[in-house]
Design a protein around this motif. Structure first.
Motif, PDB file in Angstrom:
ATOM      1  N   GLY A  81      53.759  38.319  -0.725  1.00 22.04           N
ATOM      2  CA  GLY A  81      54.711  37.309  -1.167  1.00 22.04           C
ATOM      3  C   GLY A  81      54.024  36.117  -1.797  1.00 22.04           C
ATOM      4  O   GLY A  81      54.455  35.604  -2.840  1.00 22.04           O
ATOM      5  N   THR A  82      52.953  35.668  -1.181  1.00 20.05           N
ATOM      6  CA  THR A  82      52.184  34.556  -1.739  1.00 20.05           C
ATOM      7  C   THR A  82      51.617  34.933  -3.098  1.00 20.05           C
ATOM      8  O   THR A  82      51.622  34.124  -4.039  1.00 20.05           O
ATOM      9  N   ALA A  83      51.140  36.164  -3.221  1.00 18.02           N
ATOM     10  CA  ALA A  83      50.600  36.619  -4.502  1.00 18.02           C
ATOM     11  C   ALA A  83      51.667  36.597  -5.587  1.00 18.02           C
ATOM     12  O   ALA A  83      51.411  36.163  -6.720  1.00 18.02           O
ATOM     13  N   VAL A  84      52.870  37.056  -5.258  1.00 16.56           N
ATOM     14  CA  VAL A  84      53.972  37.032  -6.230  1.00 16.56           C
ATOM     15  C   VAL A  84      54.326  35.597  -6.600  1.00 16.56           C
ATOM     16  O   VAL A  84      54.534  35.269  -7.775  1.00 16.56           O
ATOM     17  N   LEU A  85      54.386  34.717  -5.617  1.00 13.41           N
ATOM     18  CA  LEU A  85      54.712  33.315  -5.882  1.00 13.41           C
ATOM     19  C   LEU A  85      53.709  32.684  -6.841  1.00 13.41           C
ATOM     20  O   LEU A  85      54.086  32.032  -7.823  1.00 13.41           O
ATOM     21  N   LEU A  86      52.433  32.881  -6.574  1.00 11.91           N
ATOM     22  CA  LEU A  86      51.401  32.259  -7.400  1.00 11.91           C
ATOM     23  C   LEU A  86      51.323  32.889  -8.791  1.00 11.91           C
ATOM     24  O   LEU A  86      50.849  32.251  -9.730  1.00 11.91           O
ATOM     25  N   ARG A  87      51.823  34.098  -8.915  1.00 14.89           N
ATOM     26  CA  ARG A  87      51.804  34.770 -10.207  1.00 14.89           C
ATOM     27  C   ARG A  87      53.036  34.450 -11.049  1.00 14.89           C
ATOM     28  O   ARG A  87      52.961  34.342 -12.272  1.00 14.89           O
ATOM     29  N   LYS A  88      54.199  34.269 -10.405  1.00 16.07           N
ATOM     30  CA  LYS A  88      55.457  34.171 -11.126  1.00 16.07           C
ATOM     31  C   LYS A  88      56.028  32.753 -11.237  1.00 16.07           C
ATOM     32  O   LYS A  88      56.820  32.476 -12.143  1.00 16.07           O
ATOM     33  N   ALA A  89      55.674  31.864 -10.320  1.00 15.16           N
ATOM     34  CA  ALA A  89      56.158  30.485 -10.404  1.00 15.16           C
ATOM     35  C   ALA A  89      55.335  29.715 -11.438  1.00 15.16           C
ATOM     36  O   ALA A  89      54.264  30.156 -11.851  1.00 15.16           O
ATOM     37  N   GLU A  90      55.845  28.570 -11.839  1.00 14.44           N
ATOM     38  CA  GLU A  90      55.147  27.731 -12.813  1.00 14.44           C
ATOM     39  C   GLU A  90      54.152  26.834 -12.080  1.00 14.44           C
ATOM     40  O   GLU A  90      54.546  25.859 -11.435  1.00 14.44           O
ATOM     41  N   LEU A  91      52.892  27.167 -12.182  1.00 11.73           N
ATOM     42  CA  LEU A  91      51.874  26.376 -11.497  1.00 11.73           C
ATOM     43  C   LEU A  91      51.817  24.971 -12.077  1.00 11.73           C
ATOM     44  O   LEU A  91      52.056  24.775 -13.276  1.00 11.73           O
ATOM     45  N   PRO A  92      51.493  23.987 -11.253  1.00 11.76           N
ATOM     46  CA  PRO A  92      51.282  22.645 -11.789  1.00 11.76           C
ATOM     47  C   PRO A  92      50.067  22.642 -12.710  1.00 11.76           C
ATOM     48  O   PRO A  92      49.269  23.587 -12.707  1.00 11.76           O
ATOM     49  N   THR A  93      49.941  21.584 -13.481  1.00  9.98           N
ATOM     50  CA  THR A  93      48.873  21.507 -14.483  1.00  9.98           C
ATOM     51  C   THR A  93      48.105  20.206 -14.333  1.00  9.98           C
ATOM     52  O   THR A  93      48.412  19.372 -13.469  1.00  9.98           O
ATOM     53  N   TRP A 128      59.381  25.565  -5.109  1.00 10.67           N
ATOM     54  CA  TRP A 128      59.154  26.975  -5.436  1.00 10.67           C
ATOM     55  C   TRP A 128      59.041  27.745  -4.129  1.00 10.67           C
ATOM     56  O   TRP A 128      58.160  27.484  -3.315  1.00 10.67           O
ATOM     57  N   LEU A 129      59.939  28.702  -3.926  1.00  8.00           N
ATOM     58  CA  LEU A 129      59.984  29.478  -2.694  1.00  8.00           C
ATOM     59  C   LEU A 129      59.883  30.960  -3.012  1.00  8.00           C
ATOM     60  O   LEU A 129      60.411  31.417  -4.039  1.00  8.00           O
ATOM     61  N   VAL A 130      59.228  31.716  -2.139  1.00  9.68           N
ATOM     62  CA  VAL A 130      59.231  33.169  -2.265  1.00  9.68           C
ATOM     63  C   VAL A 130      59.770  33.754  -0.970  1.00  9.68           C
ATOM     64  O   VAL A 130      59.361  33.351   0.127  1.00  9.68           O
ATOM     65  N   ILE A 131      60.733  34.660  -1.100  1.00 14.89           N
ATOM     66  CA  ILE A 131      61.403  35.243   0.059  1.00 14.89           C
ATOM     67  C   ILE A 131      61.513  36.742  -0.139  1.00 14.89           C
ATOM     68  O   ILE A 131      61.908  37.215  -1.213  1.00 14.89           O
ATOM     69  N   ASN A 132      61.193  37.498   0.901  1.00 19.36           N
ATOM     70  CA  ASN A 132      61.383  38.941   0.863  1.00 19.36           C
ATOM     71  C   ASN A 132      62.876  39.249   0.735  1.00 19.36           C
ATOM     72  O   ASN A 132      63.692  38.746   1.508  1.00 19.36           O
ATOM     73  N   ARG A 133      63.215  40.060  -0.235  1.00 18.12           N
ATOM     74  CA  ARG A 133      64.617  40.410  -0.465  1.00 18.12           C
ATOM     75  C   ARG A 133      65.250  41.011   0.785  1.00 18.12           C
ATOM     76  O   ARG A 133      66.412  40.732   1.107  1.00 18.12           O
ATOM     77  N   ASN A 134      64.497  41.826   1.514  1.00 16.52           N
ATOM     78  CA  ASN A 134      65.037  42.490   2.698  1.00 16.52           C
ATOM     79  C   ASN A 134      65.042  41.606   3.935  1.00 16.52           C
ATOM     80  O   ASN A 134      65.534  42.020   4.982  1.00 16.52           O
ATOM     81  N   GLN A 184      59.952  40.653  -7.794  1.00 15.69           N
ATOM     82  CA  GLN A 184      58.842  41.606  -7.928  1.00 15.69           C
ATOM     83  C   GLN A 184      58.415  42.094  -6.560  1.00 15.69           C
ATOM     84  O   GLN A 184      58.286  41.300  -5.620  1.00 15.69           O
ATOM     85  N   LYS A 185      58.210  43.393  -6.459  1.00 16.27           N
ATOM     86  CA  LYS A 185      57.690  44.004  -5.229  1.00 16.27           C
ATOM     87  C   LYS A 185      58.527  43.647  -4.008  1.00 16.27           C
ATOM     88  O   LYS A 185      58.001  43.470  -2.905  1.00 16.27           O
ATOM     89  N   GLY A 186      59.841  43.505  -4.217  1.00 15.50           N
ATOM     90  CA  GLY A 186      60.731  43.203  -3.109  1.00 15.50           C
ATOM     91  C   GLY A 186      60.830  41.737  -2.761  1.00 15.50           C
ATOM     92  O   GLY A 186      61.476  41.382  -1.769  1.00 15.50           O
ATOM     93  N   PHE A 187      60.228  40.870  -3.553  1.00 20.97           N
ATOM     94  CA  PHE A 187      60.259  39.436  -3.286  1.00 20.97           C
ATOM     95  C   PHE A 187      61.052  38.701  -4.353  1.00 20.97           C
ATOM     96  O   PHE A 187      61.004  39.052  -5.537  1.00 20.97           O
ATOM     97  N   ARG A 188      61.777  37.681  -3.939  1.00 18.11           N
ATOM     98  CA  ARG A 188      62.483  36.786  -4.838  1.00 18.11           C
ATOM     99  C   ARG A 188      61.704  35.483  -4.950  1.00 18.11           C
ATOM    100  O   ARG A 188      61.302  34.917  -3.935  1.00 18.11           O
TER     101      ARG A 188
END
Length: 206
Positions: free
Chosen positions: A46-58, A162-168, A191-195
């Motif tokens: 889930g953390t991997a999906v969050l860091l890949r899909k959310a807009e990282l600060p700059t 920015w939150l990542v949550i397992n769909r299930n 992605q991969k079951g995560f929102r």
């Protein structure tokens, strides 16, 4: 690893140390991990999906950022690296997790911009430009909602969470619940079951 284990204030499991490696935004990270801390064997999916899909600060991001439930600090270290103009608050109930976050931030030269503490020790007067979290869904819906009700109001008026949550494990129901509480919520990735959810205040009505 049970939820009660890594949510313990002071884990009683023997401390078995290790390291994990991962890459985010073209940068490689090597962090210390240990038993008794969430996802000590790998970067949590889930953390991997969050860091890949959310807009990282700059580099242009300012203010204070919050890593809610920091674990050993992967999100904290990425945020502090990507946004050198910010202070990152990293909070966790688990003392072993906090110690590891301090260790990892120090090893990466980020300690001067990272504030690690227990949740109750965050200064009352701080507001957050961004809140990042892979929240603990295994604590149950009531506890998860209480966590959101406690921390989302700390967002600055134009801040974003920015939150990542397992769909299930309640990803869609949390989206609905947050919207019902008056937050503007967008699902930006699945992605991969995560929102991955982007949460912010609704614009004020003129």
């Amino acid at each position: 690893m049970t939820a009660e284990h890594y949510f313990s204030t002071d884990p009683d499991a023997p401390m078995r140390r290790g390291e994990i490696e991962f890459s985010v935004a073209g940068r490689d990270y090597r962090l210390a991990v240990a038993s008794g801390v969430f996802s000590a064997g790998r970067l949590d999916p889930g953390t991997a999906v969050l860091l890949r899909k959310a807009e990282l600060p700059t580099a242009g991001t300012a203010g204070a950022l919050l890593d809610l439930g920091c674990g050993y600090g992967p999100i904290t270290c990425v945020l502090a690296t990507e946004a050198p103009g910010t202070i990152v608050y990293a909070i966790d109930v688990n003392s072993r997790a906090r110690d590891l976050t301090v260790e990892n931030a120090t090893a990466l030269g980020l300690a001067g911009r990272v504030r690690v503490s227990a949740p109750d020790d965050v200064p009352d007067d701080v507001t957050f430009t961004e809140i990042w979290s892979n929240p603990p869904t295994h604590v149950g819906k009531a506890e998860l909602h209480a966590l959101m009700e406690r921390w989302l109001p700390w967002l600055a008026p134009d801040g974003v969470a920015w939150l990542v949550i397992n769909r299930n494990l309640g990803g869609d129901s949390l989206h609905t619940w947050l919207a019902g509480k008056g937050w503007q919520v967008e699902r930006v990735a699945s992605q991969k079951g995560f929102r991955v959810l982007r949460v912010h205040r609704k614009p004020a009505v003129a």
